[in-house]
Design a protein around this motif. Structure first.
Motif, PDB file in Angstrom:
ATOM      1  N   UNK A 192       0.813  -1.218   0.000  1.00 24.73           N
ATOM      2  CA  UNK A 192       0.000   0.000   0.000  1.00 24.73           C
ATOM      3  C   UNK A 192       0.846   1.267   0.000  1.00 24.73           C
ATOM      4  N   UNK A 193       2.131   1.120   0.031  1.00 20.29           N
ATOM      5  CA  UNK A 193       3.019   2.272   0.054  1.00 20.29           C
ATOM      6  C   UNK A 193       4.338   1.899   0.689  1.00 20.29           C
ATOM      7  N   UNK A 194       5.153   2.917   0.947  1.00 17.43           N
ATOM      8  CA  UNK A 194       6.492   2.675   1.489  1.00 17.43           C
ATOM      9  C   UNK A 194       6.441   2.490   3.007  1.00 17.43           C
ATOM     10  N   UNK A 195       7.462   1.829   3.513  1.00 15.52           N
ATOM     11  CA  UNK A 195       7.619   1.640   4.958  1.00 15.52           C
ATOM     12  C   UNK A 195       8.650   2.650   5.470  1.00 15.52           C
ATOM     13  N   UNK A 196       8.225   3.898   5.516  1.00 16.18           N
ATOM     14  CA  UNK A 196       9.122   5.000   5.885  1.00 16.18           C
ATOM     15  C   UNK A 196       9.277   5.017   7.402  1.00 16.18           C
ATOM     16  N   UNK A 256      23.016   9.733  28.980  1.00 18.87           N
ATOM     17  CA  UNK A 256      22.371   8.587  28.336  1.00 18.87           C
ATOM     18  C   UNK A 256      21.782   9.029  27.016  1.00 18.87           C
ATOM     19  N   UNK A 257      21.550   8.059  26.143  1.00 18.38           N
ATOM     20  CA  UNK A 257      20.922   8.348  24.857  1.00 18.38           C
ATOM     21  C   UNK A 257      19.978   7.215  24.486  1.00 18.38           C
ATOM     22  N   UNK A 258      18.937   7.553  23.741  1.00 18.42           N
ATOM     23  CA  UNK A 258      17.972   6.561  23.280  1.00 18.42           C
ATOM     24  C   UNK A 258      17.598   6.876  21.845  1.00 18.42           C
ATOM     25  N   UNK A 259      17.495   5.828  21.016  1.00 18.05           N
ATOM     26  CA  UNK A 259      17.085   5.989  19.623  1.00 18.05           C
ATOM     27  C   UNK A 259      15.859   5.116  19.371  1.00 18.05           C
ATOM     28  N   UNK A 260      14.862   5.703  18.728  1.00 15.64           N
ATOM     29  CA  UNK A 260      13.607   5.004  18.448  1.00 15.64           C
ATOM     30  C   UNK A 260      13.252   5.215  16.985  1.00 15.64           C
ATOM     31  N   UNK A 261      12.946   4.111  16.275  1.00 15.54           N
ATOM     32  CA  UNK A 261      12.417   4.238  14.925  1.00 15.54           C
ATOM     33  C   UNK A 261      10.935   4.564  14.998  1.00 15.54           C
ATOM     34  N   UNK A 262      10.512   5.521  14.190  1.00 12.84           N
ATOM     35  CA  UNK A 262       9.151   6.034  14.262  1.00 12.84           C
ATOM     36  C   UNK A 262       8.495   5.915  12.891  1.00 12.84           C
ATOM     37  N   UNK A 263       7.377   5.224  12.836  1.00 13.66           N
ATOM     38  CA  UNK A 263       6.574   5.188  11.625  1.00 13.66           C
ATOM     39  C   UNK A 263       5.376   6.104  11.788  1.00 13.66           C
ATOM     40  N   UNK A 264       5.213   7.033  10.887  1.00 13.43           N
ATOM     41  CA  UNK A 264       4.113   7.992  10.974  1.00 13.43           C
ATOM     42  C   UNK A 264       2.874   7.366  10.334  1.00 13.43           C
ATOM     43  N   UNK A 265       1.960   6.922  11.185  1.00 13.61           N
ATOM     44  CA  UNK A 265       0.739   6.288  10.688  1.00 13.61           C
ATOM     45  C   UNK A 265      -0.294   6.238  11.794  1.00 13.61           C
TER      46      UNK A 265
END
Length: 827
Positions: free
Chosen positions: A272-276, A293-302
């Motif tokens: 249905x579209x890209x997995x941005x 400290x540091x934290x990284x999170x992948x975020x999908x806008x949906x």
């Protein structure tokens, strides 16, 4: 800075034996027992198999000879040096222990564990020896089976709640449903053991929620800091190309904020579209400016919702809506990837995800009777665009929620699970468990007398408080006049066993299937030749209910499996193991194909086209944890079963299908892509020798999300049942249709031709070839083919990609029901 030290190597494990009190072990005593060196994570069964103490449980009846492992207490121990660490906290994190365990550090008892589904975090800052000195960590894992045997079930629970439900452990261990007979009760430390080293303040949790609207996306961020929780938060949101979309700084005392993303690139399910995926980076800085400290999170806008009522009406539906667009679900249930151990096997899991993608699936349901997968699974689903229906780990019937402390244990588990998974774009639905209300209804035929507060009050509150962005569903199935009702909520298809009203096109199918076997080369791996087909075995059914399969096939199937095979009388009579494997597999495949095609058309056969009343199909199941005969479409050796390929064709996003009733025969086109389908549909009436009796053509224009009946076959005249078939073609998509069962067909002998062109197998036939089969020898093991077990038209040329070609030269054969095999070499 925050860092993790994984305590993976240097472990020893022993049968606790007579040391019911582990004091001798804590004192360093080794006499009286045999210690085995091991790495973690590891379950005891795989250690015993490696050490030659048990036979391979996957083969024959060997699982019964390995069951003693689960009846024993086991002790794991490791000596490690205290690492250099900042002047902060040191936490011992046990990410997965199965199940009842006592934890000791330097001789002191630090925790009792009683839940395999959640992580256990223990502050051991003051229990470690000085930096550089050794520490003794001991984990005693108690027998889950002995615990269950010792449970006294309260009087009002007897006959209603099994004793094993008193323990938060996967239920598949306590019976033969997943494959091991009589059972195989796993035990061990199946996820990492970690020392988490932090500064005085650290980032304990970063929660991300996304909403869409007015041409922008909004990312809501909530940060929880541990320790002193002072300082400054600095953050940046980066697009997939690395460009900073937004950044900023704020006091750690104000840890919640909203990021506005103009012109957002949305995350879509595959097809249905890209997995941005954007990347949110949050840093915690102390008052002196030093990064703590540091934290990284992948975020999908949906945005994802499950719609249960059709807009503008009261009609019940069960539809997944992503970013405002309905997504028809084509999915499968995900069971744990291996039956002997709970330890994650990345290679096996990735292969299963590849197979799910190859079958054009867009959703996997993590089944509540199994195990919560590792983070890699969810990250891969994010990247591949596979939606995840997430069950909580509760299966069949109600649970003893009125026991002292039970709900507190469960709440801790549920909060841990939701917090671990909620940032993943792929998570589409929280579900209370598997067949909870239905299980009660099946047994007692009344509404549940107790236990419902877990599914109808506790779980929705936790999902709302700790996520709040997704729908919650009390259990699968749920809805209607009984828990399992086809036209309301989701439905488990048991039509191999029962007649259910209004089930030809249910609202949503969350389990569907029937029993078949692994492919023949897999059967030969776990059954001896004399068990595969005894010399005196006759598969002819001479009395009602008699199984056709040999006794050992029944032993290697869950209880009641034969009753779930469904009808096979339209196929050729099996006279050997190969014939029975083919009959059961083809029946399974054609059942899935017929059901899915009807569901995707969206109306009962013969009804007027209209709004599609089915929101999707999830087959039971994608994979088998053990080598068994059951409902999966991929066997335990990761070989696609015969049914897999029929399902793959039925799951094609653009589907050409035939609808046959007593009154009519028509061709439909279903479009589950985001783009219109345009072209010319050609329908032919063809004799098996290739002669075309008649042909019809019609322009096609099917909008996204629509299904249309396009050609009625009346102008072609009566079709001869035994020596004719129909063929429909749309822009290279070819569907064939036989009007009667294969045993009644008068098929001429076909001559197949096959040749290799690069990595493609090019196949053709002179006359109709029934069920072309591509097979390979042991030297070619590991080959995966793009398609298999398909009918081939006269003069049609099929180009089939060979995926994962063998490292050495091997033989591939191409045959059909009415054609001898053609063999050629591949590299």
């Amino acid at each position: 800075m925050h860092s993790d030290v994984v305590l993976a190597d240097g472990w020893q494990v022993a049968d606790l034996g007579d040391w019911a009190d582990p004091k001798p072990v804590l004192a360093g005593e080794t006499a009286g027992g045999t210690w085995f060196d091991t790495m973690l994570p590891s379950g005891v069964h795989e250690i015993m198999l490696r050490e030659g103490r048990i036979p391979d449980p996957h083969v024959g009846r060997n699982a019964a000879d390995a069951d003693w492992v689960g009846d024993r207490d086991w002790v794991f121990r490791k000596v490690f040096d205290t690492p250099e660490h900042p002047e902060g906290s040191v936490r011992l994190v046990l990410r997965g222990v199965d199940t009842l365990a006592e934890v000791y550090l330097n001789g002191a008892h630090v925790a009792d564990l009683d839940d395999m589904f959640c992580e256990h975090v223990l502050d051991v800052t003051d229990r470690l020896n000085p930096v550089g000195q050794g520490n003794a960590l001991v984990v005693v894992v108690r027998s889950a089976s002995r615990f269950v045997d010792s449970v006294t079930v309260p009087e009002h629970h007897r006959g209603h709640i099994p004793a094993r439900y008193h323990l938060r452990k996967g239920g598949g261990d306590f019976g033969n449903y997943l494959g091991a007979r009589p059972r195989l009760v796993k035990t061990g430390i199946y996820r990492d053991v970690v020392l988490s080293l932090t500064e005085q303040s650290w980032l304990d949790d970063v929660r991300v929620r996304t909403t869409l609207g007015h041409g922008a996306a909004h990312v809501e961020v909530d940060v929880t800091a541990g320790g002193i929780a002072a300082g400054t938060l600095r953050w940046s949101l980066r697009a997939p190309d690395g460009e900073v979309v937004s950044d900023g700084e704020r006091s750690a005392a104000e840890p919640s904020w909203v990021i506005r993303v103009p012109n957002p690139q949305l995350w879509w399910p595959r097809g249905h579209g890209e997995q941005v995926l954007y990347r949110l980076v949050v840093d915690l800085h102390g008052d002196d400016g030093r990064r703590l400290d540091t934290s990284e999170v992948e975020v999908g806008l949906r945005e994802i919702e499950v719609r249960t009522t059709r807009p503008g009406t009261d009609e019940p539906v069960f539809e997944f809506v992503v970013n405002g667009r309905q997504v028809f679900v084509r999915g499968a249930n995900w069971a744990q990837v291996e039956g002997m151990t709970n330890v994650w096997d990345s290679e096996r899991a990735l292969r299963l995800l590849d197979l799910a993608e190859h079958a054009d699936m867009n959703l996997l349901r993590v089944w509540g009777g199994g195990l919560i997968p590792e983070p890699e699974f969810y990250a891969e689903c994010d990247r591949r665009g596979l939606l995840v229906w997430q069950d909580f780990m509760f299966e069949y019937g109600m649970y003893p929620t009125d026991l002292p402390g039970y709900l507190a244990t469960v709440e801790r588990e549920l909060i841990d699970v939701v917090k671990r998974l909620r940032n993943h774009a792929c998570i589409a639905l929280w579900c209370g468990g598997n067949e909870n209300h239905m299980g009660w209804d099946f047994q007692f035929h009344t509404p549940p007398a107790f236990g419902t507060e877990l599914f109808e009050a506790v779980m929705p509150r936790i999902c709302r408080d700790h996520d709040g962005t997704r729908s919650y569903h009390p259990s699968s199935p749920f809805g209607g006049p009984v828990a399992n009702w086809p036209r309301t909520g989701d439905w488990h298809d048991y039509t191999t066993l029962t007649y259910c009203h209004r089930s030809s096109v249910p609202a949503f199918v969350s389990e569907m299937g029937r029993v078949s076997t692994p492919v023949m080369r897999s059967m030969q791996r776990f059954l001896a030749p004399e068990d595969l087909w005894p010399a005196d075995h006759d598969g002819t059914v001479t009395r009602p209910g008699q199984p056709s399969w040999p006794p050992m096939w029944g032993y290697r199937a869950p209880d009641g499996a034969w009753a779930k095979i469904g009808p096979i009388e339209k196929y050729l009579e099996p006279r050997d193991a190969t014939g029975l494997v083919r009959a059961l597999g083809t029946a399974h495949g054609e059942y899935l194909q017929t059901s899915v095609e009807r569901h995707r058309r969206g109306v009962p056969d013969g009804a007027e086209p209209g709004q599609r009343r089915n929101g999707g199909d999830i087959v039971w199941r994608l994979n088998d944890p053990w080598p068994i005969l059951y409902w999966s479409v991929v066997d335990a050796y990761l070989e696609p079963k015969i049914a897999y390929y029929y399902l793959r064709r039925a799951y094609s996003p653009v589907l050409v299908s035939f609808e046959q009733t007593a009154e009519a025969l028509a061709v439909w086109v279903t479009n589950d892509t985001p783009d219109p389908v345009l072209g010319d549909l050609t329908l032919r009436r063809v004799r098996f020798d290739g002669s075309v009796v008649g042909e019809l053509r019609q322009p096609v224009a099917v909008a996204p999300g629509e299904s249309a009946r396009l050609i009625d076959t009346v102008p072609l005249g009566p079709v001869v049942l035994r020596d004719e078939f129909l063929s429909a073609e749309l822009d290279g998509r070819v569907a064939t249709h036989l009007l009667v069962g294969e045993r009644y067909l008068e098929l001429p002998n076909a001559e197949l031709t096959a040749r290799m062109v690069d990595s493609e197998l090019v196949i053709s036939t002179d006359v109709f070839a029934r069920q072309v089969v591509i097979d390979w020898d042991a030297a070619s093991d590991g080959v995966r083919v793009e398609d298999n077990y398909f009918d081939l038209m006269p003069g049609q040329e099929r180009r089939i990609r060979l995926i994962d070609l063998p490292r050495t030269t091997g033989q591939v054969s191409v045959s059909a029901l009415n054609a001898n095999a053609v063999t050629l070499s591949v590299r």
